[in-house]
Design an enzyme around this catalytic site. Sequence first.
Site, PDB file in Angstrom:
ATOM      1  N   ALA A 295       0.836  -1.193   0.000  1.00  0.00           N
ATOM      2  CA  ALA A 295       0.000   0.000   0.000  1.00  0.00           C
ATOM      3  C   ALA A 295       0.873   1.246   0.000  1.00  0.00           C
ATOM      4  O   ALA A 295       1.855   1.319   0.735  1.00  0.00           O
ATOM      5  CB  ALA A 295      -0.922   0.016   1.210  1.00  0.00           C
ATOM      6  N   CYS A 296       0.524   2.214  -0.843  1.00  0.00           N
ATOM      7  CA  CYS A 296       1.192   3.515  -0.904  1.00  0.00           C
ATOM      8  C   CYS A 296       2.705   3.319  -1.052  1.00  0.00           C
ATOM      9  O   CYS A 296       3.153   2.656  -1.965  1.00  0.00           O
ATOM     10  CB  CYS A 296       0.815   4.333   0.320  1.00  0.00           C
ATOM     11  SG  CYS A 296       1.127   6.112   0.143  1.00  0.00           S
ATOM     12  N   ALA A 297       3.509   3.866  -0.132  1.00  0.00           N
ATOM     13  CA  ALA A 297       4.965   3.713  -0.251  1.00  0.00           C
ATOM     14  C   ALA A 297       5.392   2.265  -0.084  1.00  0.00           C
ATOM     15  O   ALA A 297       6.461   1.867  -0.567  1.00  0.00           O
ATOM     16  CB  ALA A 297       5.664   4.593   0.785  1.00  0.00           C
ATOM     17  N   LEU A 324      -2.033  -1.152  -3.755  1.00  0.00           N
ATOM     18  CA  LEU A 324      -3.130  -0.342  -3.241  1.00  0.00           C
ATOM     19  C   LEU A 324      -2.691   1.111  -3.167  1.00  0.00           C
ATOM     20  O   LEU A 324      -1.743   1.441  -2.441  1.00  0.00           O
ATOM     21  CB  LEU A 324      -3.554  -0.840  -1.850  1.00  0.00           C
ATOM     22  CG  LEU A 324      -3.912  -2.321  -1.733  1.00  0.00           C
ATOM     23  CD1 LEU A 324      -4.280  -2.666  -0.295  1.00  0.00           C
ATOM     24  CD2 LEU A 324      -5.044  -2.696  -2.681  1.00  0.00           C
TER      25      LEU A 324
END
Length: 560
Positions: A295-297, A324
């Site tokens: 997710a994200c980073a 994500l």
Amino acid sequence: MTDKPAKGSQTLPAGRMTVQHAMLGLRGRDLLATLRNVGRHGLRHPLHTAHHLLALGGQLGRVMLGDSPLQPNPRDNRFSDPAWSLNPFYRRGLQAYLAWQQQTRQWIDESQLHDDDRARAHVLFNLLNDALAPSNSLLNPLAVKELFNTGGQSLVRGLAHLLEDLRHNDGLPRQVDERAFDVGRNLAATPGAVVFRNELLELIQYRPMSEKQHSRPLLVVPPQINKFYIFDLSTNNSFVQYMLKNNLQVFMVSWRNPDPRHREWGLSSYVQALEEALDACRRISGNRDPNLMGACAGGLTMAALQGHLQARNQLRRVRSATYLVSLLDSKFDSPASLFADEQTLQAAKRRSHQRGVLDGAEVARVFAWMRPNDLIWNYWVNNYLLGKTPPAFDILYWNADSTRLPAALHGDLLDFFKLNPLTYPAGLEVCGTPIDLQQVSVDSFTVAGSNDHITPWDAVYRSALLLGGERRFVLANSGHIQSIINPPGNPKAYYLTNPSLSSDPRAWFHEATRSEGSWWPLWLAWITQRSGPLKAPRNDLGNATHPPLAPAPGTYVLTR
């Protein structure tokens, strides 16, 4: 992509700052420089300013006569109380504010400022106008009613909340009642154990919650800037429990909260640590190619690991990857780019290097100013004007439980936004190997949020196109966090799919099919096909090489 406002209405206040701005920081000197530039332009072009002052005067005259057509946007909840439209005093005050807001926008649009200076001025005046909204004053009809209903106690409680936040919350209103939650008790409470630990992370293995379990595990990689339990909130919001109850075998990375001693941890450090966790997951599960979710980073770190493995001809150690709200293509229009000159970038790097870390509270403040009406002024009204305690909301508690970023990783992320290195072969080097995402041929499933202000959905879409292999893209009708925490049962939830991934995100959007409900079941069907046969689960966690070290949620997540 968003609905157009009704004719004659004001647009909603802009909130288009992104994760790039959080990495750079919001410097007061940049905003003051913009204000000085606007002031100089006004002095150099007095006729332009006079024209808009006369127009404002005319609008205010119509407001006083009760003949103004100005109305707030129907979706602007700040003015939903009937008093704003029915009471002549409140209606005129609101319309005067809308007239000022409209004229400042037009003054900027019709000015002779350069395009970038004009955009910077819009950012500044959006922030100022949001702060000056009449709903933020003690004359807010909700505050007046509460004052009379409580016999003045709301004002006393509000003042106490304000003093407490000035002392202990950097002057920003609290978004959540932190007393309602306890990590390990009613958050991150899914049973499991830490089965591997290195300097950067703990690896959690969860106990099975189904009679059968797929043989291939899923390794979840959360973002480094927040703690892992976004995937394991309250029972009804826990993505981890949803996966476990649907026969998946789940391992979770819990990143350590770094301090100044860890300033040299960069992206390569995190990729190397994640590779060690992947190997531990393989040994414990007895499966040679786990599925990954980031997710994200965390998605960026996961992609870099796959590129690193591919460069070493070891990509067979991964079966599939779920992304994500993850940016791999960092090129997008953002107000942050207006302030991101080389001097600003170097200043941001220098600040974090001197401190050793980028403080999570600082990032949280910038994120809050991305959407000030939702994340600041809404709580200003609730906590101070109404004197109420902020709500007990698990997502907001997680959001407030921020972590730090080591200086080296902060610098790597700034360079990532500046150079956009993953969009061309060998643009990024990790652990001594060049990365080419087109050669990463594992199946991928990407989720974005249509209202995501942190990682805009079209940039996430373009990120999916960088990957090789079979690709799926899903667009959820929600923001950055709600795109992830999207359990079935929400009647307002829907998502868009289109198997044809064209090069233009808007073409994909207009040809996409809408499906009601959460995307979780769609993803579950996809990941189940890649999770191997069902078998009786093993209740013992870890193995002889990796025995349980501590019960879930572990120790790293508790470090402040």
